[in-house]
Design a protein around this motif. Structure first.
Motif, PDB file in Angstrom:
ATOM      1  N   TRP A  58      -2.006  20.820  50.355  1.00  0.00           N
ATOM      2  CA  TRP A  58      -3.239  20.494  49.636  1.00  0.00           C
ATOM      3  C   TRP A  58      -4.032  19.396  50.332  1.00  0.00           C
ATOM      4  O   TRP A  58      -5.262  19.372  50.248  1.00  0.00           O
ATOM      5  N   TYR A  59      -3.364  18.508  51.051  1.00  0.00           N
ATOM      6  CA  TYR A  59      -4.090  17.508  51.836  1.00  0.00           C
ATOM      7  C   TYR A  59      -4.994  18.213  52.848  1.00  0.00           C
ATOM      8  O   TYR A  59      -6.168  17.851  53.007  1.00  0.00           O
ATOM      9  N   GLU A  60      -4.449  19.201  53.521  1.00  0.00           N
ATOM     10  CA  GLU A  60      -5.253  19.947  54.502  1.00  0.00           C
ATOM     11  C   GLU A  60      -6.417  20.669  53.822  1.00  0.00           C
ATOM     12  O   GLU A  60      -7.532  20.688  54.349  1.00  0.00           O
ATOM     13  N   VAL A  61      -6.183  21.262  52.669  1.00  0.00           N
ATOM     14  CA  VAL A  61      -7.262  21.938  51.939  1.00  0.00           C
ATOM     15  C   VAL A  61      -8.320  20.922  51.518  1.00  0.00           C
ATOM     16  O   VAL A  61      -9.512  21.108  51.770  1.00  0.00           O
ATOM     17  N   ILE A  62      -7.899  19.839  50.891  1.00  0.00           N
ATOM     18  CA  ILE A  62      -8.824  18.842  50.333  1.00  0.00           C
ATOM     19  C   ILE A  62      -9.632  18.142  51.414  1.00  0.00           C
ATOM     20  O   ILE A  62     -10.797  17.812  51.212  1.00  0.00           O
ATOM     21  N   THR A  63      -9.024  17.929  52.587  1.00  0.00           N
ATOM     22  CA  THR A  63      -9.745  17.269  53.691  1.00  0.00           C
ATOM     23  C   THR A  63     -10.385  18.288  54.626  1.00  0.00           C
ATOM     24  O   THR A  63     -10.910  17.916  55.669  1.00  0.00           O
ATOM     25  N   GLU A  64     -10.316  19.554  54.234  1.00  0.00           N
ATOM     26  CA  GLU A  64     -10.879  20.665  55.013  1.00  0.00           C
ATOM     27  C   GLU A  64     -10.274  20.738  56.410  1.00  0.00           C
ATOM     28  O   GLU A  64     -10.954  20.954  57.395  1.00  0.00           O
ATOM     29  N   GLY A  65      -8.952  20.544  56.435  1.00  0.00           N
ATOM     30  CA  GLY A  65      -8.189  20.636  57.679  1.00  0.00           C
ATOM     31  C   GLY A  65      -7.687  22.049  57.915  1.00  0.00           C
ATOM     32  O   GLY A  65      -8.249  23.014  57.404  1.00  0.00           O
ATOM     33  N   ASP A  66      -6.587  22.141  58.639  1.00  0.00           N
ATOM     34  CA  ASP A  66      -6.045  23.438  59.043  1.00  0.00           C
ATOM     35  C   ASP A  66      -4.659  23.644  58.441  1.00  0.00           C
ATOM     36  O   ASP A  66      -3.683  23.067  58.916  1.00  0.00           O
ATOM     37  N   VAL A  67      -4.568  24.466  57.404  1.00  0.00           N
ATOM     38  CA  VAL A  67      -3.272  24.716  56.760  1.00  0.00           C
ATOM     39  C   VAL A  67      -2.319  25.479  57.667  1.00  0.00           C
ATOM     40  O   VAL A  67      -1.103  25.454  57.457  1.00  0.00           O
ATOM     41  N   LYS A  68      -2.845  26.152  58.684  1.00  0.00           N
ATOM     42  CA  LYS A  68      -1.992  26.935  59.584  1.00  0.00           C
ATOM     43  C   LYS A  68      -1.132  26.057  60.488  1.00  0.00           C
ATOM     44  O   LYS A  68      -0.144  26.523  61.037  1.00  0.00           O
ATOM     45  N   LYS A  69      -1.490  24.795  60.637  1.00  0.00           N
ATOM     46  CA  LYS A  69      -0.736  23.908  61.518  1.00  0.00           C
ATOM     47  C   LYS A  69       0.480  23.273  60.838  1.00  0.00           C
ATOM     48  O   LYS A  69       1.262  22.593  61.478  1.00  0.00           O
ATOM     49  N   LEU A  70       0.656  23.525  59.553  1.00  0.00           N
ATOM     50  CA  LEU A  70       1.724  22.883  58.799  1.00  0.00           C
ATOM     51  C   LEU A  70       3.104  23.415  59.184  1.00  0.00           C
ATOM     52  O   LEU A  70       3.282  24.599  59.428  1.00  0.00           O
ATOM     53  N   ASP A  71       4.071  22.517  59.180  1.00  0.00           N
ATOM     54  CA  ASP A  71       5.472  22.881  59.407  1.00  0.00           C
ATOM     55  C   ASP A  71       6.191  22.761  58.070  1.00  0.00           C
ATOM     56  O   ASP A  71       6.425  21.650  57.589  1.00  0.00           O
ATOM     57  N   GLU A  72       6.508  23.876  57.463  1.00  0.00           N
ATOM     58  CA  GLU A  72       7.174  23.871  56.158  1.00  0.00           C
ATOM     59  C   GLU A  72       8.639  24.282  56.273  1.00  0.00           C
ATOM     60  O   GLU A  72       9.225  24.819  55.342  1.00  0.00           O
ATOM     61  N   THR A  73       9.232  23.983  57.416  1.00  0.00           N
ATOM     62  CA  THR A  73      10.635  24.292  57.645  1.00  0.00           C
ATOM     63  C   THR A  73      11.503  23.522  56.646  1.00  0.00           C
ATOM     64  O   THR A  73      11.290  22.328  56.427  1.00  0.00           O
ATOM     65  N   ILE A  74      12.469  24.204  56.048  1.00  0.00           N
ATOM     66  CA  ILE A  74      13.398  23.554  55.131  1.00  0.00           C
ATOM     67  C   ILE A  74      14.363  22.698  55.945  1.00  0.00           C
ATOM     68  O   ILE A  74      14.951  23.158  56.921  1.00  0.00           O
ATOM     69  N   LYS A  75      14.501  21.453  55.549  1.00  0.00           N
ATOM     70  CA  LYS A  75      15.406  20.524  56.218  1.00  0.00           C
ATOM     71  C   LYS A  75      16.723  20.508  55.439  1.00  0.00           C
ATOM     72  O   LYS A  75      16.757  20.050  54.299  1.00  0.00           O
ATOM     73  N   VAL A  76      17.760  21.007  56.038  1.00  0.00           N
ATOM     74  CA  VAL A  76      19.045  21.137  55.360  1.00  0.00           C
ATOM     75  C   VAL A  76      19.724  19.773  55.235  1.00  0.00           C
ATOM     76  O   VAL A  76      19.948  19.091  56.231  1.00  0.00           O
ATOM     77  N   LYS A  77      20.007  19.398  54.003  1.00  0.00           N
ATOM     78  CA  LYS A  77      20.722  18.166  53.674  1.00  0.00           C
ATOM     79  C   LYS A  77      20.204  16.960  54.460  1.00  0.00           C
ATOM     80  O   LYS A  77      20.963  16.220  55.070  1.00  0.00           O
ATOM     81  N   SER A  78      18.897  16.774  54.405  1.00  0.00           N
ATOM     82  CA  SER A  78      18.232  15.657  55.090  1.00  0.00           C
ATOM     83  C   SER A  78      17.381  14.881  54.093  1.00  0.00           C
ATOM     84  O   SER A  78      16.199  14.620  54.318  1.00  0.00           O
ATOM     85  N   ILE A  79      17.980  14.498  52.980  1.00  0.00           N
ATOM     86  CA  ILE A  79      17.223  13.912  51.876  1.00  0.00           C
ATOM     87  C   ILE A  79      16.448  12.661  52.275  1.00  0.00           C
ATOM     88  O   ILE A  79      15.323  12.459  51.832  1.00  0.00           O
ATOM     89  N   GLU A  80      17.010  11.818  53.126  1.00  0.00           N
ATOM     90  CA  GLU A  80      16.305  10.595  53.528  1.00  0.00           C
ATOM     91  C   GLU A  80      15.006  10.927  54.256  1.00  0.00           C
ATOM     92  O   GLU A  80      13.968  10.318  53.993  1.00  0.00           O
ATOM     93  N   ALA A  81      15.057  11.895  55.159  1.00  0.00           N
ATOM     94  CA  ALA A  81      13.846  12.300  55.887  1.00  0.00           C
ATOM     95  C   ALA A  81      12.833  12.938  54.945  1.00  0.00           C
ATOM     96  O   ALA A  81      11.620  12.694  55.064  1.00  0.00           O
ATOM     97  N   VAL A  82      13.306  13.726  54.011  1.00  0.00           N
ATOM     98  CA  VAL A  82      12.406  14.384  53.048  1.00  0.00           C
ATOM     99  C   VAL A  82      11.723  13.338  52.176  1.00  0.00           C
ATOM    100  O   VAL A  82      10.506  13.398  51.960  1.00  0.00           O
ATOM    101  N   ILE A  83      12.474  12.367  51.688  1.00  0.00           N
ATOM    102  CA  ILE A  83      11.900  11.296  50.873  1.00  0.00           C
ATOM    103  C   ILE A  83      10.859  10.523  51.671  1.00  0.00           C
ATOM    104  O   ILE A  83       9.769  10.233  51.174  1.00  0.00           O
ATOM    105  N   GLU A  84      11.187  10.196  52.901  1.00  0.00           N
ATOM    106  CA  GLU A  84      10.239   9.469  53.760  1.00  0.00           C
ATOM    107  C   GLU A  84       8.943  10.255  53.938  1.00  0.00           C
ATOM    108  O   GLU A  84       7.844   9.699  53.834  1.00  0.00           O
ATOM    109  N   GLU A  85       9.043  11.547  54.173  1.00  0.00           N
ATOM    110  CA  GLU A  85       7.850  12.381  54.354  1.00  0.00           C
ATOM    111  C   GLU A  85       7.064  12.538  53.055  1.00  0.00           C
ATOM    112  O   GLU A  85       5.832  12.533  53.066  1.00  0.00           O
TER     113      GLU A  85
END
Length: 167
Positions: A58-85
């Motif tokens: 939604w940040y990309e949509v709201i700022t009229e950016g490029d949603v195609k550049k997003l990396d939505e890869t699931i991070k397996v058991k990486s809760i600290e990195a997910v929280i940080e992001e």
């Protein structure tokens, strides 16, 4: 209260609520964070990843950016990195969305499936996160995590801000 003031307050609330929730989650066991349940997203970890990914989409949509550049890869058991992001994303939303003028907030924006005002999409992101924060609390309770559960209501945010202002 102007639209700009309302959006700025809500977007700051969203980041505050994300901080409160994730601080609490960082004290939770891996069992609570990764155990799969019969929820919308199978675990707290996967729910957080969905929230993070949605914020960036939604940040990309709201700022009229490029949603195609997003990396939505699931991070397996990486809760600290997910929280940080997740927190980086909600902070980025504060930094950007609070600078929009009334005219920019009222402007129509195109998403991949619809056109709405920028403020409609911003409110959607905040509502979406609130919905999933509630799911996370419910999953945690089901898995036995019942102590020190943070309150993340908008009203609690006001009380917290009032208390800090008096200090």
């Amino acid at each position: 209260m102007t639209l700009k003031e309302t959006i700025s307050s809500y977007i700051r609330y969203n980041h505050w609520a994300n901080e409160r929730l994730t601080q609490w989650l960082q004290t939770s066991s891996n069992e609570v964070l990764y155990t799969e349940t019969n929820a919308s997203f199978a675990s707290i970890d996967l729910t957080l990843q969905h929230m993070k990914n949605a914020q960036f989409f939604w940040y990309e949509v709201i700022t009229e950016g490029d949603v195609k550049k997003l990396d939505e890869t699931i991070k397996v058991k990486s809760i600290e990195a997910v929280i940080e992001e997740l927190l980086r994303g909600s902070e980025k939303m504060v930094d950007t969305y609070t600078t929009f003028s009334e005219k920019q907030l009222a402007a129509d924006i195109n998403s991949p499936v619809m056109t709405r005002t920028r403020h409609d999409f911003i409110m959607h992101v905040i509502n979406h996160n609130s919905y999933h924060r509630g799911q996370i609390i419910t999953i945690a309770r089901i898995l036995g995590a019942v102590s020190n559960i943070p309150e993340t209501d908008y009203e609690t945010y006001f009380w917290d801000q009032e208390t800090k202002a008096k200090e």
